[in-house]
Design a protein around this motif. Structure first.
Motif, PDB file in Angstrom:
ATOM      1  N   ARG A  17      -5.166  -3.868   4.541  1.00  0.00           N
ATOM      2  CA  ARG A  17      -4.639  -3.049   5.639  1.00  0.00           C
ATOM      3  C   ARG A  17      -4.115  -1.707   5.123  1.00  0.00           C
ATOM      4  O   ARG A  17      -4.319  -0.669   5.741  1.00  0.00           O
ATOM      5  N   ARG A  18      -3.404  -1.736   4.000  1.00  0.00           N
ATOM      6  CA  ARG A  18      -2.865  -0.487   3.423  1.00  0.00           C
ATOM      7  C   ARG A  18      -3.992   0.454   2.987  1.00  0.00           C
ATOM      8  O   ARG A  18      -3.935   1.652   3.223  1.00  0.00           O
ATOM      9  N   ILE A  19      -5.015  -0.095   2.349  1.00  0.00           N
ATOM     10  CA  ILE A  19      -6.155   0.718   1.907  1.00  0.00           C
ATOM     11  C   ILE A  19      -6.872   1.319   3.107  1.00  0.00           C
ATOM     12  O   ILE A  19      -7.243   2.493   3.108  1.00  0.00           O
ATOM     13  N   GLN A  20      -7.043   0.540   4.162  1.00  0.00           N
ATOM     14  CA  GLN A  20      -7.695   1.035   5.368  1.00  0.00           C
ATOM     15  C   GLN A  20      -6.862   2.157   6.001  1.00  0.00           C
ATOM     16  O   GLN A  20      -7.394   3.165   6.455  1.00  0.00           O
ATOM     17  N   ALA A  21      -5.545   2.000   6.026  1.00  0.00           N
ATOM     18  CA  ALA A  21      -4.662   3.035   6.590  1.00  0.00           C
ATOM     19  C   ALA A  21      -4.747   4.315   5.766  1.00  0.00           C
ATOM     20  O   ALA A  21      -4.810   5.421   6.309  1.00  0.00           O
ATOM     21  N   LEU A  22      -4.751   4.193   4.445  1.00  0.00           N
ATOM     22  CA  LEU A  22      -4.877   5.375   3.583  1.00  0.00           C
ATOM     23  C   LEU A  22      -6.230   6.051   3.763  1.00  0.00           C
ATOM     24  O   LEU A  22      -6.326   7.277   3.829  1.00  0.00           O
ATOM     25  N   SER A  23      -7.269   5.261   3.838  1.00  0.00           N
ATOM     26  CA  SER A  23      -8.610   5.801   4.028  1.00  0.00           C
ATOM     27  C   SER A  23      -8.712   6.561   5.340  1.00  0.00           C
ATOM     28  O   SER A  23      -9.284   7.641   5.413  1.00  0.00           O
ATOM     29  N   THR A  24      -8.142   6.008   6.391  1.00  0.00           N
ATOM     30  CA  THR A  24      -8.144   6.659   7.697  1.00  0.00           C
ATOM     31  C   THR A  24      -7.368   7.976   7.638  1.00  0.00           C
ATOM     32  O   THR A  24      -7.811   8.991   8.160  1.00  0.00           O
ATOM     33  N   ALA A  25      -6.216   7.980   6.969  1.00  0.00           N
ATOM     34  CA  ALA A  25      -5.392   9.189   6.858  1.00  0.00           C
ATOM     35  C   ALA A  25      -6.132  10.281   6.093  1.00  0.00           C
ATOM     36  O   ALA A  25      -6.109  11.449   6.475  1.00  0.00           O
ATOM     37  N   VAL A  26      -6.804   9.938   5.025  1.00  0.00           N
ATOM     38  CA  VAL A  26      -7.534  10.917   4.224  1.00  0.00           C
ATOM     39  C   VAL A  26      -8.692  11.508   5.009  1.00  0.00           C
ATOM     40  O   VAL A  26      -8.941  12.704   4.974  1.00  0.00           O
TER      41      VAL A  26
END
Length: 190
Positions: A17-26
């Motif tokens: 979930r954290r990786i997906q959130a970071l990927s979305t933000a980038v």
């Protein structure tokens, strides 16, 4: 009730979930290809200025009409490169200046190209001087001078100030005329 240790599956789900959130933000960050003012009181058109390590303004935009404000780039005037009789020339048997220009120093290097000719049966040479120091090779009249090299000036102290560029020529035979016509001159990076 005491907290139970999480198992490895729960931890992997949280990390995903954290990786997906970071990927979305980038991937949703706007492109950085435009400069906009930060505060509402700023002018509608931001001013772009870039300075080098010596606090010389090396780039500035023209906020009045758009385009480039600094450095302003010198353009050579059109010349009649087909009729050497109209070119700067000399009959002197000692190197003598036949053409001169004054240009601001913006870049550490310069490219200068010019045609040279000599009257029938004569021989001669042409060289370029920048602030009294030779720039590039001495060429035999009749050859094209085309040289890109470091300016023989101290860029840190000469930046933005005017340099003098002179074409010197000499007749090396008993008589005749040496001609030279610049066709391209501009500053360039190292």
């Amino acid at each position: 009730m005491a907290l139970l240790p999480e198992d490895i599956i729960d931890r992997l789900i949280q990390m995903e979930r954290r990786i997906q959130a970071l990927s979305t933000a980038v991937n949703t960050r706007p492109a950085l290809n435009e400069i906009r003012p930060l505060a509402p009181s700023s002018p509608a058109k931001p001013v772009l200025r870039i300075f080098d390590g010596y606090s010389h303004e090396i780039f500035a935009d023209d906020i009045a009409t758009g385009g480039l404000a600094r450095p302003w780039l010198q353009l050579m005037p059109p010349v009649d490169h087909l009729k050497e009789a109209k070119w700067p020339s000399t009959t002197s048997t000692a190197f003598t200046p036949i053409a001169q220009s004054f240009n601001p120093v913006w870049q550490p290097k310069m490219r200068l190209a010019m045609y040279t000719k000599v009257s029938s049966g004569a021989t001669g040479q042409v060289k370029v001087m920048v602030d009294g120091q030779q720039f590039g090779p001495t060429v035999t009249a009749g050859q094209t001078f085309d040289h890109t090299g470091l300016l023989p000036v101290d860029l840190a102290t000469k930046f933005g100030k005017v340099m003098t560029v002179e074409i010197h020529a000499v007749v090396t035979s008993a008589g005749g005329t040496v001609y030279a016509q610049p066709v391209s001159m501009y500053g360039t990076q190292t």
